[in-house]
Design a protein around this motif. Structure first.
Motif, short mmCIF file in Angstrom:
data_model
loop_
_atom_site.label_atom_id
_atom_site.label_comp_id
_atom_site.label_asym_id
_atom_site.label_seq_id
_atom_site.Cartn_x
_atom_site.Cartn_y
_atom_site.Cartn_z
N ILE A 185 56.96 89.97 61.43
CA ILE A 185 57.41 90.83 60.34
C ILE A 185 56.17 91.35 59.63
O ILE A 185 55.31 90.56 59.22
CB ILE A 185 58.30 90.05 59.35
CG1 ILE A 185 59.60 89.59 60.03
CG2 ILE A 185 58.61 90.90 58.12
CD1 ILE A 185 60.42 88.64 59.18
N VAL A 186 56.06 92.66 59.50
CA VAL A 186 54.90 93.28 58.87
C VAL A 186 55.38 94.22 57.77
O VAL A 186 56.24 95.08 58.01
CB VAL A 186 54.06 94.08 59.89
CG1 VAL A 186 52.91 94.81 59.19
CG2 VAL A 186 53.54 93.18 61.01
N PHE A 187 54.85 94.06 56.57
CA PHE A 187 55.15 95.00 55.49
C PHE A 187 54.05 94.93 54.46
O PHE A 187 53.24 93.99 54.44
CB PHE A 187 56.51 94.71 54.84
CG PHE A 187 56.59 93.38 54.13
CD1 PHE A 187 56.24 93.26 52.79
CD2 PHE A 187 57.04 92.25 54.80
CE1 PHE A 187 56.34 92.04 52.13
CE2 PHE A 187 57.14 91.02 54.15
CZ PHE A 187 56.79 90.91 52.81
N ASP A 188 53.99 95.93 53.60
CA ASP A 188 53.02 95.90 52.51
C ASP A 188 53.75 95.87 51.18
O ASP A 188 54.88 96.34 51.06
CB ASP A 188 52.07 97.10 52.58
CG ASP A 188 52.77 98.42 52.34
OD1 ASP A 188 52.60 99.00 51.26
OD2 ASP A 188 53.50 98.88 53.24
N ALA A 189 53.08 95.30 50.21
CA ALA A 189 53.62 95.20 48.85
C ALA A 189 52.47 95.26 47.87
O ALA A 189 51.35 94.86 48.18
CB ALA A 189 54.39 93.89 48.67
N MET A 190 52.74 95.80 46.70
CA MET A 190 51.72 95.84 45.65
C MET A 190 51.79 94.50 44.91
O MET A 190 52.51 94.34 43.93
CB MET A 190 51.94 97.01 44.71
CG MET A 190 50.74 97.30 43.83
SD MET A 190 50.85 98.88 42.95
CE MET A 190 52.13 98.49 41.76
N THR A 191 51.03 93.53 45.42
CA THR A 191 51.04 92.18 44.88
C THR A 191 49.98 92.03 43.78
O THR A 191 49.21 92.95 43.51
CB THR A 191 50.74 91.16 46.00
OG1 THR A 191 49.38 91.35 46.43
CG2 THR A 191 51.69 91.36 47.17
N GLU A 192 49.92 90.82 43.20
CA GLU A 192 48.92 90.57 42.18
C GLU A 192 47.50 90.69 42.74
O GLU A 192 46.54 90.92 41.99
CB GLU A 192 49.13 89.20 41.53
CG GLU A 192 49.11 88.03 42.50
CD GLU A 192 50.50 87.69 43.04
OE1 GLU A 192 50.75 86.50 43.29
OE2 GLU A 192 51.31 88.61 43.23
N THR A 193 47.35 90.54 44.06
CA THR A 193 46.04 90.74 44.69
C THR A 193 45.53 92.15 44.44
O THR A 193 44.31 92.38 44.38
CB THR A 193 46.15 90.50 46.22
OG1 THR A 193 46.70 89.20 46.45
CG2 THR A 193 44.80 90.62 46.90
N CYS A 194 46.45 93.11 44.28
CA CYS A 194 46.10 94.52 44.10
C CYS A 194 46.08 94.93 42.64
O CYS A 194 45.90 96.13 42.35
CB CYS A 194 47.13 95.40 44.82
SG CYS A 194 47.60 94.86 46.46
N LEU A 195 46.28 93.98 41.72
CA LEU A 195 46.52 94.37 40.33
C LEU A 195 45.61 93.65 39.33
O LEU A 195 46.07 93.08 38.34
CB LEU A 195 48.00 94.11 39.99
CG LEU A 195 48.99 95.02 40.71
CD1 LEU A 195 50.42 94.56 40.45
CD2 LEU A 195 48.80 96.47 40.28
N ASP A 196 44.31 93.70 39.59
CA ASP A 196 43.38 93.21 38.58
C ASP A 196 43.40 94.17 37.40
O ASP A 196 43.90 95.30 37.51
CB ASP A 196 41.97 93.12 39.17
CG ASP A 196 41.48 94.46 39.67
OD1 ASP A 196 40.89 95.21 38.88
OD2 ASP A 196 41.72 94.78 40.86
N PRO A 197 42.91 93.76 36.22
CA PRO A 197 43.01 94.61 35.04
C PRO A 197 42.46 96.02 35.22
O PRO A 197 43.04 96.99 34.72
CB PRO A 197 42.21 93.83 33.98
CG PRO A 197 42.38 92.40 34.40
CD PRO A 197 42.36 92.43 35.90
N ALA A 198 41.34 96.16 35.93
CA ALA A 198 40.76 97.49 36.13
C ALA A 198 41.69 98.39 36.95
O ALA A 198 41.83 99.59 36.67
CB ALA A 198 39.40 97.37 36.82
#
Length: 256
Positions: A185-198
């Protein structure tokens, strides 16, 4: 501006004029206001891609989204991880839209059957006619026509960062249901890994008007833990470009 920059500027200006005659405007995908049929209009996009002498996928990546090579870079990562080396015989893709990931997937492997669930009828018809895929009717959260354990590779690209949490969650249960033991199963998500304050500041200031579902964030731990309860373990992850920032691609394997 160098020659390459001037060339891209002329290309975008020409495509913008062409779409303008059809009553559309070129906007970054960060200004999505609805489904793929809303922010990637079928006929206008096809005409503009032909006028620019580009494939539909490359035109969307480079001109509409401003992320040249984004689709191919994701496919390259999946190849390096051995996803295509497993020679999946049945592939299912949720929300293929224009088919830019679908087309490149078919260049990497030769499945006997490729199923799609796409809510935009013009794009679904185009994919059926162009690539011979099987399009299922979809309500936007279910894979009901696909039998349990019948798919070798289930994928969704740039889908779960455009839908609501409940829609994504319902699809997750369905993905785990239809994939066979040993399948991926392959998918992408905007996780906390992608959401630093900057990055959050970048989205807030440069992410366009936005709307009720895009960009949608999903907790990484929730994804990993949920799929673990469904017999699917996380094999790999990597970042991929999305709009003004990035999204995280997760690769799961269902236990034998």
């Amino acid at each position: 501006m160098n020659a390459a920059g001037k060339g891209k500027s002329v290309l975008k200006a020409g495509a913008k004029r062409l779409l303008g005659r059809a009553g559309f405007d070129i906007v970054r995908s960060t200004r999505i206001q609805g489904g793929v049929d809303d922010f990637i209009p079928f006929e206008a996009t096809m005409r503009a891609a032909r006028a620019a002498d580009m494939s539909v996928g490359d035109y969307i990546d480079e001109v509409m989204n401003g992320t040249p090579g984004a689709t191919q870079s994701t496919i390259d990562e999946l190849r390096a991880l051995g996803v295509f080396a497993a020679a999946p015989n049945t592939v299912l893709e949720i929300g293929p839209g224009s088919g830019r990931y679908l087309e490149k997937t078919l260049k990497e492997c030769s499945p006997g059957r490729y199923e799609i669930y796409e809510t935009a009828a013009p794009w679904a018809d185009y994919l059926v006619d162009t690539f011979g895929v099987v399009a299922h009717p979809t309500a936007g959260c279910s894979l009901a026509p696909t039998p349990d354990g019948s798919v070798d590779l289930v994928q969704a690209h740039k889908v779960f960062n455009t839908v609501t949490f409940l829609c994504a969650s319902r699809y997750f249960f369905e993905m785990a249901r239809v994939v066979r033991p040993g399948g991926r199963i392959v998918f992408d998500a905007m996780t906390e890994t992608c959401l630093d304050p900057a990055t959050v500041r970048t989205w807030a200031t440069k992410g366009g008007e936005g709307h009720g579902s895009f960009p949608a964030a999903l907790p990484r731990r929730m994804c990993v833990d949920l799929f673990a309860t469904l017999g699917c373990s996380l094999e790999a992850d990597f970042l991929a470009p999305m709009g003004v920032a990035s999204t995280e691609v997760l690769v799961f394997r269902k236990g034998d």
